[in-house]
Design an enzyme around this catalytic site. Structure first.
Site, PDB file in Angstrom:
ATOM      1  N   HIS A  61       0.890  -1.256   0.079  1.00  0.00           N
ATOM      2  CA  HIS A  61      -0.112  -0.028   0.082  1.00  0.00           C
ATOM      3  C   HIS A  61       0.824   1.318   0.022  1.00  0.00           C
ATOM      4  O   HIS A  61       1.794   1.294   0.740  1.00  0.00           O
ATOM      5  CB  HIS A  61      -0.899   0.001   1.313  1.00  0.00           C
ATOM      6  CG  HIS A  61      -1.997  -1.055   1.138  1.00  0.00           C
ATOM      7  ND1 HIS A  61      -3.197  -0.796   0.520  1.00  0.00           N
ATOM      8  CD2 HIS A  61      -1.910  -2.497   1.899  1.00  0.00           C
ATOM      9  CE1 HIS A  61      -3.752  -2.076   0.597  1.00  0.00           C
ATOM     10  NE2 HIS A  61      -3.122  -2.836   1.489  1.00  0.00           N
ATOM     11  N   PRO A  62       0.420   2.400  -0.711  1.00  0.00           N
ATOM     12  CA  PRO A  62       1.079   3.680  -0.587  1.00  0.00           C
ATOM     13  C   PRO A  62       0.977   4.209   0.521  1.00  0.00           C
ATOM     14  O   PRO A  62      -0.378   4.035   1.205  1.00  0.00           O
ATOM     15  CB  PRO A  62       0.514   4.145  -1.952  1.00  0.00           C
ATOM     16  CG  PRO A  62      -0.647   3.854  -2.179  1.00  0.00           C
ATOM     17  CD  PRO A  62      -0.602   2.254  -1.857  1.00  0.00           C
ATOM     18  N   GLU A  84      -9.500   4.530  -3.644  1.00  0.00           N
ATOM     19  CA  GLU A  84      -9.982   4.332  -2.268  1.00  0.00           C
ATOM     20  C   GLU A  84      -9.431   5.676  -1.442  1.00  0.00           C
ATOM     21  O   GLU A  84     -10.038   6.045  -0.509  1.00  0.00           O
ATOM     22  CB  GLU A  84      -9.237   3.081  -1.604  1.00  0.00           C
ATOM     23  CG  GLU A  84      -9.871   1.887  -2.023  1.00  0.00           C
ATOM     24  CD  GLU A  84      -8.901   0.749  -1.933  1.00  0.00           C
ATOM     25  OE1 GLU A  84      -9.423  -0.618  -2.398  1.00  0.00           O
ATOM     26  OE2 GLU A  84      -7.873   0.843  -1.517  1.00  0.00           O
ATOM     27  N   PHE A 115       1.134   3.421   7.595  1.00  0.00           N
ATOM     28  CA  PHE A 115      -0.347   3.257   8.291  1.00  0.00           C
ATOM     29  C   PHE A 115      -1.271   2.781   7.706  1.00  0.00           C
ATOM     30  O   PHE A 115      -1.559   3.217   6.261  1.00  0.00           O
ATOM     31  CB  PHE A 115      -0.502   4.778   8.593  1.00  0.00           C
ATOM     32  CG  PHE A 115      -1.665   5.086   9.305  1.00  0.00           C
ATOM     33  CD1 PHE A 115      -2.685   5.642   8.401  1.00  0.00           C
ATOM     34  CD2 PHE A 115      -2.144   4.493  10.480  1.00  0.00           C
ATOM     35  CE1 PHE A 115      -4.162   5.888   8.920  1.00  0.00           C
ATOM     36  CE2 PHE A 115      -3.495   5.083  11.011  1.00  0.00           C
ATOM     37  CZ  PHE A 115      -4.357   5.296  10.415  1.00  0.00           C
ATOM     38  N   ILE A 117      -5.189   1.996   6.519  1.00  0.00           N
ATOM     39  CA  ILE A 117      -6.677   2.305   7.219  1.00  0.00           C
ATOM     40  C   ILE A 117      -7.500   2.136   5.829  1.00  0.00           C
ATOM     41  O   ILE A 117      -7.149   2.189   4.908  1.00  0.00           O
ATOM     42  CB  ILE A 117      -6.858   3.614   7.624  1.00  0.00           C
ATOM     43  CG1 ILE A 117      -8.002   3.984   8.250  1.00  0.00           C
ATOM     44  CG2 ILE A 117      -6.299   4.486   6.517  1.00  0.00           C
ATOM     45  CD1 ILE A 117      -8.199   5.503   9.045  1.00  0.00           C
ATOM     46  N   ALA A 119      -9.774   3.595   3.802  1.00  0.00           N
ATOM     47  CA  ALA A 119      -9.635   5.044   3.384  1.00  0.00           C
ATOM     48  C   ALA A 119     -11.031   5.314   2.631  1.00  0.00           C
ATOM     49  O   ALA A 119     -11.247   6.530   2.563  1.00  0.00           O
ATOM     50  CB  ALA A 119      -8.476   5.453   2.886  1.00  0.00           C
TER      51      ALA A 119
END
Length: 336
Positions: A61-62, A84, A115, A117, A119
């Protein structure tokens, strides 16, 4: 005849960046419904993918607020990540983007991974507030939360794949998109994914339900080493006194605990079979004990025991009770 949806490793890798997860899910398919696939994905993610696999998925994930790398191993995943985060980017200002950049760096320095989440539909101020709140967590707690967020993202992406495949196959039985849109509101991602059986009338589920594994299982992760904990002796017992219950603050006689089975964790940290394969699990008080003192003689705990209750309404459910261990702390959760 019900149509089957076949997904390859490449498609599964787009949903979750763990190669182990993608291989396991490609082998487990095909699936007849989105709900069946989500159940299998949850079981695979939480119970079969190891710590390294979790970290591999996180790294796919970025950072929030940044575009995916052009060298991303899954172009589809990169495209989805961008979508997203669209609400976050649309609600960002130069000031909040700078603050997001600074908190991303601070978070990674503390926890060692990006991090993570769910999003979709969340603004930059919302995400920043959540990041600041979670930054206060202990690493072991945050590691589990990140895994739960990854599963939410996997569910959302899987719904997109199933919608596309269902349209191509002209099927009409996959209608879960609205449920997935609400996935961020779920109280417990870990224990909720295999709830499909609860939607079936009790009489029907009792007739058709067949377990494919023992009803109580466990595994041990050595969080200090970042790897599965192999060679730990495990005992499963049940409270065998119908006249009483084990009570807090009382010294309960060991004679009241009846051994169900024992095993030793393998190289993946998983115990062998601890009890018989039964469809209906007997309600009652259960205890899983781990010989942590032998595994880590210099640690704080000579052994760890986890006591939990199975109620009559839960006798058809599966109870996965892992141990997340370090020399001076441990935690557990109700898995699926």
């Amino acid at each position: 005849m019900e149509s089957l949806i076949v997904l390859g490793e490449k498609e599964w890798l787009a949903c979750c960046g763990s190669v182990k997860f993608a291989k396991e899910m490609a082998s487990a398919g095909p699936f007849s419904s989105y709900q069946e696939a989500v159940g299998a994905a949850s079981e695979t993610w939480f119970n079969k993918v190891d710590v390294n696999g979790w970290l591999e998925a996180f790294s796919a994930h970025p950072q929030i607020g940044e575009s995916p790398s052009k060298a991303h191993k899954s172009p589809t995943s990169a495209q989805w990540s961008k979508g997203e985060q669209s609400t976050a980017l649309a609600t960002a200002t130069d000031t909040t983007l700078q603050e997001l950049y600074e908190w991303n760096a601070r978070y990674r320095q503390k926890f060692g991974f990006v991090f993570l989440i769910f999003a979709s539909g969340r603004s930059t101020p919302e995400i920043l507030a959540e990041m600041k709140r979670r930054y206060q967590n202990r690493p072991i707690v945050e590691f589990e939360l990140a895994a739960k967020e990854q599963m939410k993202i996997t569910e959302l992406r899987l719904s997109k794949l199933f919608s596309a495949n269902a349209t191509a196959a002209s099927t009409t039985n996959i209608q879960y998109a609205s449920d997935v849109a609400k996935v961020g509101d779920r109280v417990s991602c870990i224990s909720g994914h295999l709830g499909a059986a609860k939607e079936i009338p009790a009489e029907k589920s009792a007739e058709t339900f067949t377990r494919t594994r023992p009803p109580i299982t466990t595994h041990v992760l050595d969080i200090a080493r970042g790897s599965p904990a192999a060679g730990i002796e495990v005992l499963l017992e049940t409270w065998d006194n119908n006249q009483s219950r084990p009570l807090f603050g009382q010294m309960d006689s060991s004679r009241n605990w009846k051994l169900q089975g024992s095993s030793t964790t393998d190289k993946d940290g998983r115990s062998g079979q601890l009890m018989k394969m039964v469809d209906n699990l007997n309600p009652g008080i259960y205890q899983i004990s781990f010989n942590t003192g032998k595994y880590n003689p210099a640690g704080f705990f000579p052994y760890v025991s986890i006591v939990f209750e199975v109620r009559d309404s839960q006798k058809l459910e599966h109870f996965h009770v892992p141990l997340l261990l370090s020399p001076f702390s441990f935690s557990t959760y109700r898995g699926s």
